[in-house]
Design a protein around this motif. Structure first.
Motif, PDB file in Angstrom:
ATOM      1  N   LEU A 151       0.799  -1.148   0.107  1.00  0.00           N
ATOM      2  CA  LEU A 151       0.095   0.560  -0.113  1.00  0.00           C
ATOM      3  C   LEU A 151       1.133   0.990   0.023  1.00  0.00           C
ATOM      4  CD1 LEU A 151      -2.505  -1.134   2.581  1.00  0.00           C
ATOM      5  CD2 LEU A 151      -3.224  -1.280  -0.089  1.00  0.00           C
ATOM      6  N   THR A 152       1.101   2.006  -1.088  1.00  0.00           N
ATOM      7  CA  THR A 152       1.875   2.849  -1.129  1.00  0.00           C
ATOM      8  C   THR A 152       1.173   4.485  -1.494  1.00  0.00           C
ATOM      9  OG1 THR A 152       4.042   3.572  -2.653  1.00  0.00           O
ATOM     10  CG2 THR A 152       2.007   2.687  -3.350  1.00  0.00           C
ATOM     11  N   SER A 153       1.881   5.565  -1.676  1.00  0.00           N
ATOM     12  CA  SER A 153       1.901   6.551  -1.919  1.00  0.00           C
ATOM     13  C   SER A 153       2.442   7.533  -2.723  1.00  0.00           C
ATOM     14  CB  SER A 153       1.354   7.981  -0.351  1.00  0.00           C
ATOM     15  OG  SER A 153       1.951   7.227   0.250  1.00  0.00           O
ATOM     16  N   ARG A 154       2.083   8.599  -3.062  1.00  0.00           N
ATOM     17  CA  ARG A 154       3.098   9.083  -3.982  1.00  0.00           C
ATOM     18  C   ARG A 154       3.029  11.012  -4.115  1.00  0.00           C
ATOM     19  NH1 ARG A 154       1.283   4.761  -8.880  1.00  0.00           N
ATOM     20  NH2 ARG A 154       2.244   3.079  -7.898  1.00  0.00           N
ATOM     21  N   GLY A 155       3.924  11.367  -4.439  1.00  0.00           N
ATOM     22  CA  GLY A 155       2.876  13.335  -4.873  1.00  0.00           C
ATOM     23  C   GLY A 155       3.260  13.147  -5.856  1.00  0.00           C
ATOM     24  N   ASP A 156       3.270  12.808  -6.799  1.00  0.00           N
ATOM     25  CA  ASP A 156       3.162  13.152  -8.150  1.00  0.00           C
ATOM     26  C   ASP A 156       1.870  11.867  -8.316  1.00  0.00           C
ATOM     27  OD1 ASP A 156       2.535  14.619 -10.463  1.00  0.00           O
ATOM     28  OD2 ASP A 156       5.360  13.626 -10.895  1.00  0.00           O
ATOM     29  N   TYR A 157       1.806  11.876 -10.134  1.00  0.00           N
ATOM     30  CA  TYR A 157       0.605  10.662 -10.636  1.00  0.00           C
ATOM     31  C   TYR A 157       1.451  10.517 -11.596  1.00  0.00           C
ATOM     32  CZ  TYR A 157      -0.819  14.418 -14.234  1.00  0.00           C
ATOM     33  OH  TYR A 157      -0.259  15.413 -14.987  1.00  0.00           O
ATOM     34  N   GLY A 158       0.538   9.290 -12.357  1.00  0.00           N
ATOM     35  CA  GLY A 158       1.273   8.423 -13.452  1.00  0.00           C
ATOM     36  C   GLY A 158       1.992   7.016 -13.939  1.00  0.00           C
ATOM     37  N   TYR A 159       2.323   6.895 -12.426  1.00  0.00           N
ATOM     38  CA  TYR A 159       3.386   5.587 -12.059  1.00  0.00           C
ATOM     39  C   TYR A 159       2.893   4.848 -11.836  1.00  0.00           C
ATOM     40  CZ  TYR A 159       6.376   9.428  -8.975  1.00  0.00           C
ATOM     41  OH  TYR A 159       6.567  10.879  -9.031  1.00  0.00           O
ATOM     42  N   GLY A 160       2.058   3.969 -12.441  1.00  0.00           N
ATOM     43  CA  GLY A 160       1.458   2.586 -12.657  1.00  0.00           C
ATOM     44  C   GLY A 160       2.335   2.487 -14.273  1.00  0.00           C
ATOM     45  N   LYS A 161       1.816   1.179 -14.764  1.00  0.00           N
ATOM     46  CA  LYS A 161       2.487   0.572 -15.366  1.00  0.00           C
ATOM     47  C   LYS A 161       1.739   0.935 -17.074  1.00  0.00           C
ATOM     48  CE  LYS A 161       2.251  -3.981 -17.541  1.00  0.00           C
ATOM     49  NZ  LYS A 161       4.504  -4.037 -18.219  1.00  0.00           N
ATOM     50  N   GLY A 162       2.486   1.068 -17.781  1.00  0.00           N
ATOM     51  CA  GLY A 162       2.543   2.237 -18.841  1.00  0.00           C
ATOM     52  C   GLY A 162       2.265   4.039 -19.352  1.00  0.00           C
ATOM     53  N   GLU A 163       2.476   3.755 -17.867  1.00  0.00           N
ATOM     54  CA  GLU A 163       1.694   5.446 -17.852  1.00  0.00           C
ATOM     55  C   GLU A 163       2.986   6.737 -17.562  1.00  0.00           C
ATOM     56  OE1 GLU A 163      -2.131   5.866 -15.105  1.00  0.00           O
ATOM     57  OE2 GLU A 163      -0.048   5.818 -13.869  1.00  0.00           O
ATOM     58  N   ALA A 167       8.707   4.379 -14.956  1.00  0.00           N
ATOM     59  CA  ALA A 167      10.111   4.070 -15.680  1.00  0.00           C
ATOM     60  C   ALA A 167      10.954   5.172 -13.590  1.00  0.00           C
ATOM     61  CB  ALA A 167      10.614   5.121 -16.444  1.00  0.00           C
ATOM     62  N   MET A 168      10.376   5.589 -13.937  1.00  0.00           N
ATOM     63  CA  MET A 168      10.445   6.350 -12.189  1.00  0.00           C
ATOM     64  C   MET A 168      10.095   5.937 -11.475  1.00  0.00           C
ATOM     65  SD  MET A 168      10.711  10.377 -13.620  1.00  0.00           S
ATOM     66  CE  MET A 168      11.440  10.909 -12.510  1.00  0.00           C
ATOM     67  N   ASN A 169       9.430   4.805 -10.787  1.00  0.00           N
ATOM     68  CA  ASN A 169       9.531   4.263 -10.129  1.00  0.00           C
ATOM     69  C   ASN A 169       9.375   2.939  -9.401  1.00  0.00           C
ATOM     70  OD1 ASN A 169       7.467   3.063  -7.627  1.00  0.00           O
ATOM     71  ND2 ASN A 169       5.392   2.427  -9.071  1.00  0.00           N
ATOM     72  N   HIS A 170      10.866   2.984  -8.655  1.00  0.00           N
ATOM     73  CA  HIS A 170      11.370   1.903  -7.449  1.00  0.00           C
ATOM     74  C   HIS A 170      10.857   1.847  -6.470  1.00  0.00           C
ATOM     75  CE1 HIS A 170      13.961   3.046 -11.472  1.00  0.00           C
ATOM     76  NE2 HIS A 170      14.213   4.410 -10.557  1.00  0.00           N
ATOM     77  N   VAL A 171       9.591   1.772  -6.432  1.00  0.00           N
ATOM     78  CA  VAL A 171       9.163   1.445  -5.347  1.00  0.00           C
ATOM     79  C   VAL A 171       8.109  -0.234  -5.170  1.00  0.00           C
ATOM     80  CG1 VAL A 171       7.329   1.774  -2.948  1.00  0.00           C
ATOM     81  CG2 VAL A 171       8.546   3.434  -4.524  1.00  0.00           C
ATOM     82  N   GLU A 172       7.379   0.276  -5.917  1.00  0.00           N
ATOM     83  CA  GLU A 172       6.682  -1.976  -6.011  1.00  0.00           C
ATOM     84  C   GLU A 172       7.544  -2.988  -6.994  1.00  0.00           C
ATOM     85  OE1 GLU A 172       4.958   1.548  -6.086  1.00  0.00           O
ATOM     86  OE2 GLU A 172       2.541   0.664  -6.713  1.00  0.00           O
ATOM     87  N   PRO A 173       8.128  -1.791  -7.627  1.00  0.00           N
ATOM     88  CA  PRO A 173       9.067  -3.241  -8.316  1.00  0.00           C
ATOM     89  C   PRO A 173      10.623  -3.188  -7.720  1.00  0.00           C
ATOM     90  CG  PRO A 173       8.891  -1.275  -9.958  1.00  0.00           C
ATOM     91  CD  PRO A 173       8.390  -0.764  -8.574  1.00  0.00           C
ATOM     92  N   SER A 174      11.086  -2.411  -6.678  1.00  0.00           N
ATOM     93  CA  SER A 174      11.909  -2.974  -5.670  1.00  0.00           C
ATOM     94  C   SER A 174      11.816  -3.889  -4.738  1.00  0.00           C
ATOM     95  CB  SER A 174      12.841  -1.766  -5.032  1.00  0.00           C
ATOM     96  OG  SER A 174      11.882  -1.298  -4.139  1.00  0.00           O
ATOM     97  N   ILE A 175      10.305  -3.833  -4.794  1.00  0.00           N
ATOM     98  CA  ILE A 175      10.166  -4.595  -3.438  1.00  0.00           C
ATOM     99  C   ILE A 175       9.429  -5.715  -3.674  1.00  0.00           C
ATOM    100  CG2 ILE A 175       8.144  -4.759  -1.466  1.00  0.00           C
ATOM    101  CD1 ILE A 175       7.728  -1.657  -1.565  1.00  0.00           C
ATOM    102  N   ARG A 176       8.655  -5.822  -4.903  1.00  0.00           N
ATOM    103  CA  ARG A 176       8.826  -7.473  -5.376  1.00  0.00           C
ATOM    104  C   ARG A 176       9.909  -8.068  -6.155  1.00  0.00           C
ATOM    105  NH1 ARG A 176       3.452  -8.310  -8.566  1.00  0.00           N
ATOM    106  NH2 ARG A 176       1.950  -6.285  -8.160  1.00  0.00           N
ATOM    107  N   THR A 177      10.904  -7.168  -6.486  1.00  0.00           N
ATOM    108  CA  THR A 177      11.992  -7.899  -6.402  1.00  0.00           C
ATOM    109  C   THR A 177      12.924  -9.024  -5.506  1.00  0.00           C
ATOM    110  OG1 THR A 177      12.402  -6.719  -7.945  1.00  0.00           O
ATOM    111  CG2 THR A 177      14.534  -7.439  -6.660  1.00  0.00           C
ATOM    112  N   ALA A 178      12.988  -7.836  -3.944  1.00  0.00           N
ATOM    113  CA  ALA A 178      13.481  -8.942  -3.103  1.00  0.00           C
ATOM    114  C   ALA A 178      12.753  -9.309  -2.042  1.00  0.00           C
ATOM    115  CB  ALA A 178      13.480  -7.737  -2.002  1.00  0.00           C
ATOM    116  N   PHE A 179      11.228  -9.952  -2.498  1.00  0.00           N
ATOM    117  CA  PHE A 179      10.761 -10.581  -1.902  1.00  0.00           C
ATOM    118  C   PHE A 179      10.546 -11.589  -2.919  1.00  0.00           C
ATOM    119  CE2 PHE A 179       9.545  -6.985   1.226  1.00  0.00           C
ATOM    120  CZ  PHE A 179       8.544  -8.127   2.407  1.00  0.00           C
ATOM    121  N   GLY A 180      10.228 -11.271  -4.498  1.00  0.00           N
ATOM    122  CA  GLY A 180      10.095 -12.691  -5.151  1.00  0.00           C
ATOM    123  C   GLY A 180      11.638 -13.014  -4.827  1.00  0.00           C
TER     124      GLY A 180
END
Length: 228
Positions: A151-163, A167-180
């Motif tokens: 469950l995350t929050s961002r100051g700007d918008y448009g960090y989702g897939k294809g938005e 490319a600047m979103n390193h929150v969900e990808p880094s968490i998925r990588t570490a836990f994966g």
């Protein structure tokens, strides 16, 4: 009964539904846990607030201790790893991990990175053998059936897939990588955006995220009979 590990990592101590400068991620994790508790009051919920009480960062002595076989560790090594052992034990005991992780400068808070560094542990959450054919590393939690919620929050918008800012979103990808890497690959996420705009777009994003959290809880309960 199931065990839920509830982790908050925001530096803000309060929730945005109670304080003007409160945390959106604390708001979402609290909502998730409250809805879950209402449906399954007998489940155990453990709260770990790394935002207010961050784990110690990894040091050279920590690395030396972690990569020393348990039977060869000196007393100081056991002491150095004691906090990490507590965090790993909590993770191992959990069926569902619910994390509140705001975006700080395009990545996770330092407090949450320290948590990840403490639970990605050789011999405890991933295996390593130089003599192993192919990849010398393997996950140790792959068959444990654990579920991760981000469950995350961002100051700007448009960090989702294809938005526009994906490319600047390193929150969900880094968490998925570490836990994966340690074998937890069943992941769901919900995000609040527009925080820095503080206008109707933020209010709409919060309302949408809260509905998504409610729906996510309901799906998890319906999809896993052991969690009903």
């Amino acid at each position: 009964m199931s065990t839920i590990l509830h982790i908050d990592s925001s530096a803000r101590p309060d929730s945005s539904d109670r304080s003007r400068h409160g945390s959106h991620t604390r708001r979402l994790t609290a909502r998730f846990v409250a809805r879950w508790r209402a449906a399954r009051p007998r489940d155990e919920i453990r709260h770990r607030d790394v935002g207010q009480s961050p784990p110690s960062p990894v040091t050279g002595r920590w690395i030396q201790a972690a990569f020393t076989k348990p039977e060869r560790r000196e007393p100081w090594m056991t002491q150095v790893l004691s906090e990490s052992d507590v965090l790993v034990d909590e993770l191992l005991a959990a069926d569902l991990i619910v994390t509140g992780v705001p975006m700080y400068n395009f990545n996770v808070p330092a407090q949450f990175k320290a948590y990840i560094d403490n639970i990605v542990r050789v011999g405890r959450t991933f295996g390593f053998d130089r003599a192993r054919q192919g990849d010398p590393y393997w996950p140790l939690l792959a068959e444990h059936g654990k579920k991760l919620v981000i469950l995350t929050s961002r100051g700007d918008y448009g960090y989702g897939k294809g938005e526009r800012l994906e490319a600047m979103n390193h929150v969900e990808p880094s968490i998925r990588t570490a836990f994966g890497y340690i074998g937890i690959t069943d992941v769901a996420s919900v995000a609040i955006e527009y925080d820095e705009f503080a206008d109707e777009r933020l209010r709409a994003s919060i309302a949408r995220a809260e509905l998504e959290v409610d729906a996510l809880v309901d799906r998890l309960l319906a999809a896993r009979p052991d969690m009903r």
